[in-house]
Design an enzyme around this catalytic site. Structure first.
Site, PDB file in Angstrom:
ATOM      1  N   CYS A  91     -21.426  44.665  30.309  1.00 32.25           N
ATOM      2  CA  CYS A  91     -21.610  46.187  30.694  1.00 32.25           C
ATOM      3  C   CYS A  91     -22.751  45.390  31.982  1.00 32.25           C
ATOM      4  O   CYS A  91     -22.700  45.732  32.951  1.00 32.25           O
ATOM      5  CB  CYS A  91     -21.763  46.338  30.073  1.00 32.25           C
ATOM      6  N   ARG A  99     -15.701  38.735  34.471  1.00 27.06           N
ATOM      7  CA  ARG A  99     -15.585  38.565  33.640  1.00 27.06           C
ATOM      8  C   ARG A  99     -16.371  38.317  32.355  1.00 27.06           C
ATOM      9  O   ARG A  99     -16.585  38.823  31.252  1.00 27.06           O
ATOM     10  CB  ARG A  99     -13.800  37.857  32.625  1.00 27.06           C
ATOM     11  N   ASN A 106      -3.411  38.931   6.870  1.00 20.34           N
ATOM     12  CA  ASN A 106      -4.174  38.622   6.503  1.00 20.34           C
ATOM     13  C   ASN A 106      -4.674  38.421   8.236  1.00 20.34           C
ATOM     14  O   ASN A 106      -5.929  38.480   8.162  1.00 20.34           O
ATOM     15  CB  ASN A 106      -4.001  37.217   6.118  1.00 20.34           C
ATOM     16  N   SER A 144       0.276  43.205  12.106  1.00 15.58           N
ATOM     17  CA  SER A 144       1.566  43.050  11.343  1.00 15.58           C
ATOM     18  C   SER A 144       1.985  41.811  10.282  1.00 15.58           C
ATOM     19  O   SER A 144       2.521  41.387   9.628  1.00 15.58           O
ATOM     20  CB  SER A 144       2.592  42.369  12.759  1.00 15.58           C
TER      21      SER A 144
END
Ligand code: FAD
Length: 556
Positions: A42, A133, A277, A274
């Protein structure tokens, strides 16, 4: 227990630190493909803009200090290239030594973040065209600006990061143009708020190209050009692509993990994917929005950090802590103004067909009689029956942040505009008024909800029927200085003596400067039998900016 974490910045580093605090004996391995961990993404635009002068300040921890403090195995410049959920292993590529190896895990945590959306335009790979980024991008941009003595910049995309970059490059003395495909900047706000921001940015010397599409880039020697649809060309030294981000689900998808409608990894309320682990946090996940229930991603540092903590708790103590979702509270500094948003915008609710009411107020940041107060504009949206608060947007100077946080808390806790009317705030003249702007927003919303105040938004003023009457209830002096086309002037204090001048059989649209006098005028008229009297939300102050910024309205 052996944990592997992929990604070592906001979500990944938070998860690792909390895991260690909870379990001194766990084995924690963190893979980060970049050179740095736990740095301040940021802060990157502010380092480019020389506001943050010391590059070292961007780094909250180094890989070695983090490893020592948290007894973690931190492997930077190491990219995880695949996950085998059946074998419970990851394959990694050591970028320094060009070695590939497998690493087993008991539990895996994904925090690979998001990727910038790079528009597939001709010339997008040319020298001088960047996206931002990470630290490496930052270093490239900063070095390039200095090497070519960049004087002109084009920012593609007027979201939060694009505008932060615009401000920072302007701070370096550059001529900055911002190109936005949409009809307004800051798509996360409604146009009334964006219009105020746009006016301010223009005053600060930014060139805004709205409703404008870039078709490509070209370069001849040192001459970089941005090619716009329609044939216009902008000369520039540097281009920053800020067209948004998308969750980086490449690893997850390849491993067969489920992703959802918002293109993020699907997780349950315990942040478990989904695969039982594998957990995931940060920009990469999607989660039901607490207001609409629809799946959304949240590309914000706050949620990523907090999810890291919740995720670690669930990993160590079993799935007990539920993540409630993010209401996407965001804030941005635009030169002398601050814009804050939380919850859903009116435009967003309209698009989803969710009925809502809108209230706009202007209010002083602190007591007007104490020096230095500045006006902030607050727009809130709320449910028609219950008054549940659905969204809030603020633009102003001092004190926008603290009001934003109050609205965010109310929305998160499923509170209503009635909560806003009662919120108790710390008050002394330098800080607020006895009725804080948050309370004022609640009062006005309550008046709307109870039917005492009927408003028309700037957006809808354009659609008023030909036989409607528009009345400016400000003073004659204010009226002469500028009014809305076609408005009559009947000052507030004259209304009781001039009731006969208002046509009883026609719709009456009233406005004053900010909304308050219009409300008083409306109360007088409705209690004298006038049936349809509507007050312009935000008054002439907002209308003027709105109309100037909205070309279609300007044609009125
Ligand atoms: P990240 O922090 O992006 O971390 C992901 C890490 O995973 C990266 O370092 C990446 O290299 C690594 N990684 C990815 N794939 C792999 C792999 N296969 N193997 C190994 N490592 C991998 N948010 C705010 O709330 N407020 C702001 O003011 C704000 N300003 C921002 C300014 C900029 C310029 C940027 C870029 C972002 C800003 N954000 C801001 C967004 C915020 O930084 C992100 O929401 C937050 O960092 C997300 O955390 P994360 O852990 O999901 O991903």
């Amino acid at each position: 227990m052996k944990y592997i974490i992929i990604g070592a910045v906001a979500g990944g580093a938070s998860t690792a630190a909390r895991l260690r605090r909870l379990d001194e004996h766990a084995e924690i391995v963190i893979f980060e493909k970049g050179e740095y961990i736990s740095y301040a993404n940021c802060g990157l635009p502010y380092y480019i803009g020389d506001v943050i002068k010391d590059r070292n300040k961007l780094f909250v921890q180094s890989a070695s200090s983090f490893a020592a403090r948290f007894n973690a195995d931190v492997r930077v410049c190491t990219e995880v290239t695949s996950i085998d959920p059946a074998k419970k292993t990851v394959t990694v590529f050591d970028l320094n030594n060009f070695k590939v190896y497998e690493e087993p895990y008991d539990k895996l945590i994904l925090s690979p973040g998001a990727r910038p959306l790079i528009p597939p335009l001709p010339g997008v790979d040319l020298e001088g065209v960047f996206s931002l980024r990470n630290v490496a991008d930052t270093d490239y941009i900063k070095e390039y600006i200095s090497r070519v003595s960049a004087r002109k910049a084009v920012i593609l995309g007027a979201g939060f990061i694009g505008l932060e970059m615009a401000e920072n490059l302007r701070h370096l003395g550059m001529e900055v143009s911002v190109i936005e495909m949409g009809g307004q900047i800051l798509a996360a706000t409604d146009f009334s708020i964006a219009a105020i921001a746009q006016k301010h940015l223009r005053e600060k010397g930014l060139e805004l190209y709205l409703d404008t599409t870039v078709e490509g880039f070209s370069r001849a020697g040192n001459n970089l050009k941005v090619l716009l649809k329609g044939g216009d060309v902008l000369d520039t030294d540097i281009v920053i692509l800020s067209a948004g981000v998308t969750p980086d689900t490449r690893l997850a998808k390849a491993a067969g993990l489920k992703t959802g409608a918002a293109k993020g990894i699907l997780v349950n309320e315990y942040l478990q994917t989904s695969d039982e682990n594998i957990y995931a946090v940060g920009d990469v996940i999607e989660f039901p929005n607490p207001v609409t229930g629809e799946p959304v991603v949240s590309s914000l540092a706050g949620p990523a950090n907090k999810q890291g903590r919740i995720c670690a708790d669930n990993l160590v103590s079993g799935n007990k802590r539920q993540y409630r979702g993010s209401v996407n509270t965001a804030i941005v500094k635009l030169f002398d103004l601050t814009v804050g948003v939380t919850g859903i915008t009116a435009a967003g609710l309209k698009e989803k067909g969710i009925s809502h009411l809108v209230s706009v107020i202007h209010s002083n940041s602190h007591a007007g009689y104490y020096p230095g107060a500045s006006l902030m504009t607050i727009q809130i949206v709320f449910a028609p029956e219950s008054g549940r608060l659905l969204g809030a947007q603020i633009i102003g100077g001092e004190g926008v942040d603290k009001r934003l946080d109050v609205f965010a808390a109310v929305i998160t806790n499923k509170g209503s505009i009635y909560d806003l009317t009662e919120i108790e705030h710390g008050y002394a003249p330098p800080f607020s008024s006895a009725k804080d702007p948050v309370n004022m927003a609640g009062f006005v919303a309550e008046n709307i909800l109870t039917g005492r105040l009927k408003t028309v938004q700037c957006t809808d003023l354009v659609n008023i029927g030909a036989d409607a009457v528009l009345v400016d209830v400000r003073t004659e002096k204010e009226y002469i200085a500028g009014t809305i086309n076609g408005a009559l002037n009947i000052p507030l204090d004259d209304i009781r003596g001039r009731l006969a001048d208002f046509p009883a059989d026609r719709d009456i649209y009233i406005f004053c400067q900010q909304g308050m006098r219009g409300y008083l005028a409306q109360r007088i008229l409705t209690q004298n039998g006038f049936k349809k009297v509507l007050n312009l939300a935000g008054g002439y102050l907002l209308w003027k900016i709105y109309a100037d910024e909205w070309r279609n309205l300007c044609k009125l």
